[in-house]
Enzyme design. Structure first.
Site, short mmCIF file in Angstrom:
data_model
loop_
_atom_site.label_atom_id
_atom_site.label_comp_id
_atom_site.label_asym_id
_atom_site.label_seq_id
_atom_site.Cartn_x
_atom_site.Cartn_y
_atom_site.Cartn_z
CE1 TYR A 1 -2.20 -7.95 -2.38
CE2 TYR A 1 -2.83 -7.65 -4.68
CZ TYR A 1 -1.89 -8.01 -3.73
OH TYR A 1 -0.64 -8.42 -4.12
CE LYS B 1 -4.02 -1.67 -0.37
NZ LYS B 1 -4.00 -2.01 -1.78
P1 FAD Z 1 10.12 8.58 -0.85
O1 FAD Z 1 10.13 7.55 -1.92
O2 FAD Z 1 10.75 8.26 0.45
O3 FAD Z 1 10.79 9.88 -1.44
C1 FAD Z 1 11.19 10.97 -0.64
C2 FAD Z 1 12.33 11.70 -1.33
O4 FAD Z 1 12.63 12.86 -0.57
C3 FAD Z 1 13.59 10.88 -1.41
O5 FAD Z 1 14.07 10.86 -2.73
C4 FAD Z 1 14.54 11.57 -0.44
O6 FAD Z 1 15.90 11.47 -0.85
C5 FAD Z 1 14.02 13.00 -0.49
N1 FAD Z 1 14.35 13.77 0.71
C6 FAD Z 1 14.28 13.38 2.00
N2 FAD Z 1 14.64 14.37 2.81
C7 FAD Z 1 14.92 15.43 2.04
C8 FAD Z 1 15.36 16.74 2.32
N3 FAD Z 1 15.57 17.18 3.56
N4 FAD Z 1 15.57 17.57 1.28
C9 FAD Z 1 15.36 17.16 0.00
N5 FAD Z 1 14.96 15.92 -0.32
C10 FAD Z 1 14.73 15.06 0.69
N6 FAD Z 1 6.01 0.07 -0.71
C11 FAD Z 1 5.34 -0.88 -1.31
O7 FAD Z 1 4.19 -0.62 -1.67
N7 FAD Z 1 5.93 -2.10 -1.53
C12 FAD Z 1 7.22 -2.38 -1.17
O8 FAD Z 1 7.72 -3.47 -1.39
C13 FAD Z 1 7.95 -1.41 -0.52
N8 FAD Z 1 9.23 -1.61 -0.12
C14 FAD Z 1 9.89 -0.61 0.51
C15 FAD Z 1 11.21 -0.82 0.94
C16 FAD Z 1 11.90 0.21 1.61
C17 FAD Z 1 13.32 -0.04 2.08
C18 FAD Z 1 11.26 1.45 1.85
C19 FAD Z 1 12.00 2.55 2.58
C20 FAD Z 1 9.96 1.64 1.40
C21 FAD Z 1 9.27 0.63 0.74
N9 FAD Z 1 7.96 0.80 0.29
C22 FAD Z 1 7.30 -0.16 -0.32
C23 FAD Z 1 7.27 2.04 0.46
C24 FAD Z 1 7.30 2.88 -0.82
O9 FAD Z 1 8.53 2.73 -1.46
C25 FAD Z 1 7.04 4.29 -0.37
O10 FAD Z 1 5.74 4.34 0.17
C26 FAD Z 1 7.18 5.31 -1.49
O11 FAD Z 1 8.51 5.40 -1.91
C27 FAD Z 1 6.70 6.68 -0.98
O12 FAD Z 1 7.04 7.65 -1.90
P2 FAD Z 1 7.35 9.13 -1.45
O13 FAD Z 1 7.63 9.86 -2.70
O14 FAD Z 1 6.25 9.60 -0.57
O15 FAD Z 1 8.63 9.03 -0.50
C1 DHB Z 2 5.82 -6.42 -3.31
C2 DHB Z 2 5.85 -5.99 -2.03
C3 DHB Z 2 4.75 -6.15 -1.22
O1 DHB Z 2 4.76 -5.72 0.03
C4 DHB Z 2 3.62 -6.75 -1.69
O2 DHB Z 2 2.56 -6.91 -0.86
C5 DHB Z 2 3.57 -7.16 -2.98
C6 DHB Z 2 4.68 -6.99 -3.80
C7 DHB Z 2 7.00 -6.28 -4.17
O3 DHB Z 2 7.98 -5.64 -3.75
O4 DHB Z 2 7.01 -6.82 -5.27
#
Ligand code: FAD
Ligand code: DHB
Length: 398
Positions: free
Chosen positions: A381, A294
């Site tokens: 989902y 999510k």
């Molecule tokens: P982010 O992707 O975190 O982007 C924030 C950006 O802001 C980054 O590029 C960062 O460098 C920048 N930033 C931070 N602080 C500053 C600052 N002070 N000044 C300037 N820039 C700054 N979600 C799923 O649905 N499935 C997954 O499998 C999944 N795996 C994940 C694994 C990891 C390790 C992490 C950390 C997250 C995962 N997530 C996953 C969650 C999903 O990736 C995030 O919900 C999504 O990236 C959110 O996007 P965003 O743009 O809000 O934040």
């Molecule tokens: C992936 C991650 C998840 O947490 C999920 O529920 C389904 C897919 C993925 O990274 O592919």
């Protein structure tokens, strides 16, 4: 002083999506990102898109490669107690989902015309967001810059500066830390099945996902204290196989990992999501455990509400949709927080207590027999309907 209409902090998926959607509506923005483009694009994260996210990327004009290369999935499986139950997403919820990696979305968005990104912008600071003219300062190549704007979007993730800029007494946070992590690997081997498999096993949770028909993404639940170095590829494959039904374990193709990492699991919500002219978007405001995928989809849902509100404001000066941003976004956030918490609780090993395991198996057994229960899972989902899906057209900004 340089001016723009919207300053966006963070060039993750939410920041770049917002910038691109605003650009398509003639609204100028500047995105300030702390890291390099290469660094941001190399982060292996989410991989499963709700159809609402797919449609938003289409609306942003960046969907062409996604439709060509993404994999449409009509269902997924739950493995437990030696059995498999398939959730028929298409049949139960009338929608499907798309497998397309966050790394690819990042590239598509950064290539798009709307992305005016200042990469490696250091020491970003947000000033006067309670006034009509907020300012955002930053350092680029050692030179300090300042931008005047009408709105600031904090798209800078959980550790960003936007939420940290809000005085503590104006923000309420809710948090739950889960007592385990996910060890994930990426490998250029064909996925064990054409759909995803979520496995509840007495040894712990496992997930078989993918990025393409040739690249697999697999996860196993692991202790929080574990380090990536503790897990050789061989140990990972052995443990993954041990948690899957025998026929899948036997046909799994293994190979060298090209990425391996451990992620902690947490639920976190900050309320409200708006402070004067500062809006928190995506991970800056909320984190969900990954079970059910999510995180990225919620970030996209926030962007959908906010960009339409900003467009309406610049078209006619109305702040009505801007005023609705926080409550509307939070209503969805809490539903996704509930689903991710529930799915995590159902599928993971929390301790050695047999009672808890028996309850999980009973619930999975019930799900297998009950179309109503399976339908509730499927609806969540694929992504719940948006609250404006059924509203009269006139209420919509875009
Ligand atoms: P982010 O992707 O975190 O982007 C924030 C950006 O802001 C980054 O590029 C960062 O460098 C920048 N930033 C931070 N602080 C500053 C600052 N002070 N000044 C300037 N820039 C700054 N979600 C799923 O649905 N499935 C997954 O499998 C999944 N795996 C994940 C694994 C990891 C390790 C992490 C950390 C997250 C995962 N997530 C996953 C969650 C999903 O990736 C995030 O919900 C999504 O990236 C959110 O996007 P965003 O743009 O809000 O934040
Ligand atoms: C992936 C991650 C998840 O947490 C999920 O529920 C389904 C897919 C993925 O990274 O592919």
């Amino acid at each position: 002083m340089a001016k723009t209409q919207v300053v966006i902090v963070g060039a993750g998926p939410s920041g770049l999506m917002l910038s691109q959607l605003l650009h398509r509506h003639g609204i100028d923005s500047v995105v300030l990102e702390r890291q390099t483009r290469e660094y941001v694009e190399a982060r292996i994260r989410a991989g499963l898109l709700e159809w609402g996210t797919v449609e938003l990327l289409d609306e942003a004009g960046v969907g062409e490669r996604m439709h060509r290369e993404g994999l449409v999935h009509d269902g997924f499986s739950l493995a437990f107690d030696g059995r498999i139950h398939r959730i028929d997403l298409k049949g139960l919820a009338g929608k499907h989902v798309l497998v397309y990696g966050q790394t690819e979305i990042q590239k598509d968005l950064a290539d798009a015309a709307g992305a005016r990104v200042v990469w490696e912008a250091k020491e970003v600071a947000i000033h006067d967001f309670d006034s009509a003219r907020p300012r955002v300062s930053y350092l680029k190549d050692g030179v300090r810059h300042e931008l005047e704007c009408e709105f600031v979007a904090g798209c800078d993730g959980y550790h960003g500066v936007a939420r940290a800029s809000v005085p503590k007494e104006r923000i309420t946070t809710h948090e739950r830390i889960y007592p385990f992590g996910w060890l994930g690997i990426l490998a250029d081997v064909p996925p064990v099945d054409h759909e995803l498999i979520y496995a509840n096993h007495a040894r712990g949770f496992a997930l078989c996902s993918m990025r393409s028909t040739k690249r697999s993404r697999y996860y196993i639940q692991c202790p929080l204290e574990d380090k990536v170095e503790d897990w050789s590829d061989q140990r990972f494959w052995d443990e993954l196989r041990a948690r899957l039904p025998a026929d899948y374990a036997n046909r799994m193709v293994t190979g060298p990992s090209i990425e391996k990492s451990i992620a902690p699991l947490r639920s976190f919500v900050a309320e409200p999501m708006r402070f004067g002219r500062l809006f928190l978007v995506g991970d800056a405001a909320h984190i969900v455990p990954p079970t059910g995928a999510k995180g990225l989809n919620l970030a996209a849902a926030d962007v959908r509400v906010l960009y339409r509100a900003i467009v309406e404001y610049f078209r006619g000066g109305s702040t009505a949709l801007l005023d609705e941003y926080s409550p509307r976004a939070l209503a969805r956030v809490w539903k996704a927080t509930r689903f991710s918490w529930w799915f995590t609780t159902l599928m993971h090993k929390f301790g050695d207590e047999a009672f808890a395991y028996k309850l999980q198996v009973a619930e999975l057994d019930y799900l297998s027999d009950s179309e109503a229960a399976s339908k509730a899972v499927a609806e969540n989902y694929v992504g719940l309907d948006f609250d404006d899906d059924h509203a009269p057209r006139a209420r919509r900004a875009a």
